[in-house]
Design a protein around this motif. Structure first.
Motif: not given
Length: 368
Positions: A42, A47, A238, A316
């Protein structure tokens, strides 16, 4: 010959179903008695995919901060760390969903620099029907500009195998139409119809991945200016929070409320969702909800089936809008959901940005 690790990378656009596919593949190989390592990727930390796969008991390493191609050394170090106690038989790698040119920048460098350590298996790319069908039809209503659509097309162009995923959500006519478009625009590339969620077509996928051959050899003719500008159109967020309440609440319902309210907010602002995921975790329980486009239905992809008084949430979001506006919308929805439960909300960490220009560590212009 010394022990070689099977290297299997599964690509595809944001929301194509890579994580679900890798989870199913990991279970298959583990059931064969093989030691499996998974590497997620990512542009930022926290994540959902990493947490979801770890919660399934898998050995997972994460390369954060840039794509595999730009953090190639970190990819190889992460694989080495996964083998610190027992050398993996299989490495399953999930690249960032907005990345392409991975044959030239990931697979070819492994072939040339680590040939003795790895056997390269077919590079499968998942086709995301919700956006992919519109993009392949050159429909201006796809929600993305031609520059972002360019990335999805390039991902399919370099594939050894194209997987038309989520067929459980499509009519037979839609599947036939997508298959016809893929065959027309990417002639000669094998195509499989699959559902990572139900497992339909999975046996054929495994059979294909076990083939021997010169895979990972399609070097793209790619314009990095268009690629970089297409990636930069997406706002990337995020965020991790902790929620606590005096009265118990359904963790799964909370996850679905977050996703549904964000979908409504994005539609109101006329910004397209590339992918939206949230995971809720508490004391060994976890659930995951996701949305793959504004026109799709929010889905509880993994159910926790639990009632809690507190939980950790990770959101996310990959949305075609300004990162600051994206942050404001996500924070507002989380606060609304907490208020509805008369709960306290503690923001732990939030990162939001536009991806920077890809600068690969290695790039080979011709296959080995």
């Amino acid at each position: 010959m010394s022990h070689q690790i099977k290297f299997i990378m599964v690509g595809g656009f944001l929301g194509a179903g890579k994580t679900t596919t890798l989870g199913r593949l990991a279970k298959y190989y583990a059931d064969q008695g093989l030691n499996v390592g998974v590497v997620t990727n990512d542009q930022a930390a926290d994540l959902v995919d990493t947490n979801a796969l770890r919660s399934q008991g898998l050995h997972v390493g994460e390369v954060a901060g840039a794509c595999f191609c730009c953090h190639f050394n970190a990819l190889m170090e992460t694989i080495e760390e996964l083998g610190s106690q027992q050398k993996p038989d299989v490495i399953l790698a999930e690249p960032v969903g907005s990345c392409t040119d991975l044959v030239a920048t990931v697979i070819q460098p492994i072939k040339r620099l680590f040939d003795a350590d790895f056997s390269i298996h077919p590079y499968a790319v998942l086709m995301k029907p919700s956006h992919g069908l519109k993009i392949l039809k050159n429909d201006k209503g796809s929600g993305f500009s031609p520059k972002a659509a360019y990335i999805l097309k390039k991902q399919l162009e370099e594939a050894d195998l194209i997987l038309i995923n989520r067929i459980d959500e499509l009519s037979a006519e839609d599947v036939d139409e997508i298959t016809s478009l893929v065959n027309e625009q990417f002639p000669g590339t094998p195509v499989l119809r699959t559902s990572a969620l139900t497992g339909e077509g999975f046996d054929s996928l495994v059979e294909f991945l076990e083939q021997d051959g010169d895979f990972g050899s399609k070097i793209l003719d790619i314009d990095y200016e268009i690629y970089a500008e297409g990636e930069a159109e997406l706002g990337w967020l995020n965020s991790s929070v902790h929620i606590s309440a005096e009265n118990s609440f359904s963790l799964d319902q909370l996850l679905m409320d977050v996703i549904s309210q964000l979908q409504a907010s994005f539609k109101e602002q006329s910004v397209e969702t590339a992918h939206l995921k949230t995971i809720g975790l508490w004391e060994g329980f976890f659930g995951v909800a996701n949305l793959v486009s504004n026109d799709s239905e929010p889905r509880l992809s993994l159910s926790s089936d639990c009632t809690v008084t507190e939980a950790d949430l990770i959101v996310n979001a990959r949305v075609a809008c300004d990162p600051e506006a994206l942050t404001a919308q996500v924070m507002q929805v989380l606060q609304n959901c907490a208020q509805a439960l008369n709960a306290k909300l503690e923001f732990r960490q939030t990162q939001s940005f536009r991806p920077g220009r890809p600068v690969p560590t290695h790039r080979y212009a011709s296959p080995q």
